[in-house]
Scaffold this motif. Structure first.
Motif, short mmCIF file in Angstrom:
data_model
loop_
_atom_site.label_atom_id
_atom_site.label_comp_id
_atom_site.label_asym_id
_atom_site.label_seq_id
_atom_site.Cartn_x
_atom_site.Cartn_y
_atom_site.Cartn_z
N UNK A 106 0.83 -1.20 0.00
CA UNK A 106 0.00 0.00 0.00
C UNK A 106 0.86 1.24 0.00
N UNK A 107 0.35 2.29 -0.62
CA UNK A 107 1.06 3.57 -0.67
C UNK A 107 0.40 4.56 0.29
N UNK A 108 1.17 5.18 1.18
CA UNK A 108 0.61 6.24 2.02
C UNK A 108 0.08 7.38 1.15
N UNK A 109 -0.98 8.01 1.59
CA UNK A 109 -1.58 9.11 0.84
C UNK A 109 -1.63 10.35 1.72
N UNK A 110 -2.14 11.44 1.16
CA UNK A 110 -2.34 12.66 1.95
C UNK A 110 -3.32 12.41 3.09
N UNK A 111 -4.12 11.35 2.99
CA UNK A 111 -5.06 11.00 4.06
C UNK A 111 -4.44 10.06 5.09
N UNK A 112 -3.11 9.85 5.02
CA UNK A 112 -2.44 9.02 6.01
C UNK A 112 -2.11 9.81 7.28
N UNK A 113 -2.52 11.07 7.31
CA UNK A 113 -2.25 11.94 8.44
C UNK A 113 -3.55 12.54 8.97
N UNK A 114 -3.60 12.73 10.28
CA UNK A 114 -4.70 13.51 10.85
C UNK A 114 -4.57 14.96 10.40
N UNK A 115 -3.34 15.50 10.53
CA UNK A 115 -3.02 16.85 10.07
C UNK A 115 -1.73 16.78 9.28
N UNK A 116 -1.76 17.27 8.05
CA UNK A 116 -0.58 17.37 7.20
C UNK A 116 -0.48 18.82 6.74
N UNK A 124 -9.40 13.72 7.97
CA UNK A 124 -8.00 14.02 7.72
C UNK A 124 -7.92 15.40 7.09
N UNK A 125 -6.85 16.15 7.45
CA UNK A 125 -6.68 17.51 6.95
C UNK A 125 -5.30 17.67 6.35
N UNK A 126 -5.24 18.16 5.12
CA UNK A 126 -3.98 18.54 4.48
C UNK A 126 -4.11 19.99 4.04
N UNK A 127 -3.18 20.84 4.49
CA UNK A 127 -3.34 22.28 4.30
C UNK A 127 -2.01 22.91 3.94
N UNK A 128 -2.05 23.83 2.99
CA UNK A 128 -0.82 24.51 2.55
C UNK A 128 -0.44 25.63 3.52
N UNK A 129 -1.45 26.29 4.10
CA UNK A 129 -1.16 27.45 4.94
C UNK A 129 -1.68 27.25 6.37
N UNK A 130 -2.84 27.84 6.70
CA UNK A 130 -3.31 27.87 8.09
C UNK A 130 -4.43 26.87 8.32
N UNK A 131 -4.39 26.21 9.47
CA UNK A 131 -5.50 25.38 9.92
C UNK A 131 -5.92 25.84 11.31
N UNK A 132 -7.18 26.20 11.48
CA UNK A 132 -7.70 26.56 12.79
C UNK A 132 -9.22 26.57 12.76
N UNK A 180 -10.48 14.48 15.11
CA UNK A 180 -10.15 13.07 15.27
C UNK A 180 -9.78 12.47 13.92
N UNK A 181 -8.74 11.68 13.94
CA UNK A 181 -8.31 11.03 12.70
C UNK A 181 -9.16 9.80 12.42
N UNK A 182 -9.56 9.65 11.16
CA UNK A 182 -10.27 8.46 10.70
C UNK A 182 -9.23 7.44 10.22
N UNK A 183 -8.90 6.46 11.08
CA UNK A 183 -7.86 5.51 10.75
C UNK A 183 -8.22 4.63 9.56
N UNK A 184 -9.49 4.59 9.18
CA UNK A 184 -9.89 3.85 7.98
C UNK A 184 -9.27 4.45 6.71
N UNK A 185 -8.85 5.71 6.79
CA UNK A 185 -8.30 6.40 5.62
C UNK A 185 -6.84 6.06 5.37
N UNK A 186 -6.18 5.38 6.31
CA UNK A 186 -4.74 5.19 6.24
C UNK A 186 -4.31 4.60 4.89
N UNK A 187 -4.92 3.49 4.48
CA UNK A 187 -4.64 2.91 3.17
C UNK A 187 -5.93 2.75 2.36
N UNK A 188 -6.96 3.50 2.76
CA UNK A 188 -8.23 3.44 2.04
C UNK A 188 -8.79 4.86 1.91
#
Length: 422
Positions: free
Chosen positions: A39-49, A351-359, A391-399
């Motif tokens: 499996x390949x990690x994705x941008x959804x492999x993180x709670x916050x990226x 899961x959150x992936x953000x280029x600048x600010x998260x709040x 909260x991180x959705x651990x189902x997203x790790x490789x799905x």
């Protein structure tokens, strides 16, 4: 001897591939079989990226893996890997800096409660680690646009063109939603209501008044069509701004992308009401991807009484922010409303992936402007949600959601020998 390989993608947006290898000894019928999952990690492999620096306050919880390409001040509790691409960095004051260089992941020694910085475990803090390339997002938006073209016979021929992502047809399909106009406007685009039967309703939006108190009055939407089937490949691409909600709960796996790839203008995606899955076992997933910002609208939560406002999604802001806005766009000098009671909460699950600010909240100090609310316990005026949980959705790790961008090469997840004889 010889071997045969059988390679089978799991599908449904999963980055997992099953590989079966059958080896046979030369001049015999003796075989052995090994089966592996990679499996390949994705941008959804993180709670916050984040492509920017992060600061978790002492009352904030990092649930799931967190990564920053710059650095992290982690004063709150954490339960997974906390990683930074830098060995040291100088954080700005807005993310907990004091003008000095700090390790890639650190906490303030002055913070002793609820978590004591001086005695807490730091075994999951790792730095430096490889950078996550956010430039992938623009390429992924192009990939999703091509997939949206390919999903319908009326636009399928566009998907194979060398300049496919510069094409802006007026044809609307269940997978592709065209520009409202050749001229861009942040208050114009489409409102999408996700239904429980894997369909969606589509409306146009002409002028947003985000000082209003619910999505209907704020958007004044005009109906285009109802019960549009979500494409089989699970992707919808809108060539304009998007506002989205789930009428009840959404059942299915969907990636909704917003972008104007043929122009230099960036689009935004706004959550205007609760956005919830029917189940949280991995069978449902909503991916929201925008060129610019992803917002929770100030009119999305109830204005009074107790509530848990809930968003279930994996989100990517390609060049912008993931946040609750500090000011109204309709009246940009006016602070947005706030909620400071413990029974008025935000739950973000995904899961959150953000280029600048998260709040999810803004502390205005003693400055009262517009609809921000005084919090007696801190002595400050607050916009947004004082009480929030991500909260991180651990189902997203490789799905992850369909067509979600990956962050690195494939890893072996498991392997076993397949016994074909007793």
């Amino acid at each position: 001897g010889t071997f045969k390989l059988y390679i089978n993608p799991v599908g449904g947006g999963s980055s997992i591939v099953k590989v079966r290898s059958i080896g046979q000894v030369k001049n015999t019928d003796f075989t052995r079989t090994v089966e592996a999952q990679i499996g390949a990690p994705s941008f959804a492999s993180y709670a916050i990226l984040s492509d920017s620096a992060l600061w978790f306050g002492n009352n904030e919880v990092a649930d799931g893996p967190v990564h920053s390409n710059v650095g992290i001040r982690m004063d709150g509790s954490s339960n997974s890997d906390i990683t930074s691409a830098n060995s040291t960095y100088v954080p700005s004051v807005s993310v907990g800096g004091d003008g000095s260089a700090h390790p890639g992941v650190w906490c303030s020694t002055l913070v002793t409660s609820p978590v004591n910085c001086n005695t807490r475990s730091k075994t999951d803090w790792r730095y430096p680690v490889p950078t996550i390339d956010f430039n992938q997002v623009s390429g992924t938006l192009c990939t999703i646009k091509k997939a949206a073209f390919a999903a319908n016979a009326s636009t399928a021929s566009l998907a194979t063109l060398a300049n496919a992502c510069s094409q802006t047809p007026n044809t609307r399909t269940n997978a592709y939603i065209p520009q409202r106009s050749s001229s861009a406007n942040n208050s114009r685009g489409y409102y999408i209501n996700l239904n429980s039967n894997n369909t969606y309703d589509l409306y146009t939006v002409n002028n947003v008044k985000d000082t209003m108190t619910d999505y209907s009055s704020a958007l004044s939407p005009t109906l285009v069509a109802t019960n549009i089937a979500v494409p089989a490949n699970g992707v919808i691409f809108a060539e304009d701004n998007v506002w989205v909600r789930a009428g009840t709960t959404f059942s299915g796996r969907l990636t909704l992308a917003s972008g104007r790839l043929a122009t230099s203008v960036t689009t935004n995606l706004t959550i205007v009401d609760n956005l919830k899955y029917s189940t949280k076992n991995g069978s449902d997933a909503i991916g929201l991807m925008a060129e610019g910002d992803i917002w929770i609208a100030p009119y999305a939560p109830p204005t009074t009484s107790s509530f848990t406002f809930e968003v279930n999604a994996a989100v990517i802001a390609g060049t912008g922010n993931v946040f609750y806005p500090s000011n109204y766009t309709f009246s940009n000098t006016t602070c947005t409303r706030g909620w400071v009671s413990p029974n008025q909460t935000l739950l973000f699950y995904g899961s959150i992936a953000v280029r600048q600010t998260w709040t999810w909240s803004w502390d205005w100090g003693t400055n009262h402007c517009g609809d921000n609310v005084y919090d007696s316990s801190s002595g400050s005026y607050i916009s947004g949600f004082k009480y929030n949980t991500t909260k991180y959705d651990y189902n997203l790790l490789y799905n992850p959601p369909p067509s979600w961008p990956i962050t690195s090469s494939y890893n072996f997840l498991s392997w076993r020998e397949v016994l074909v004889r007793p």
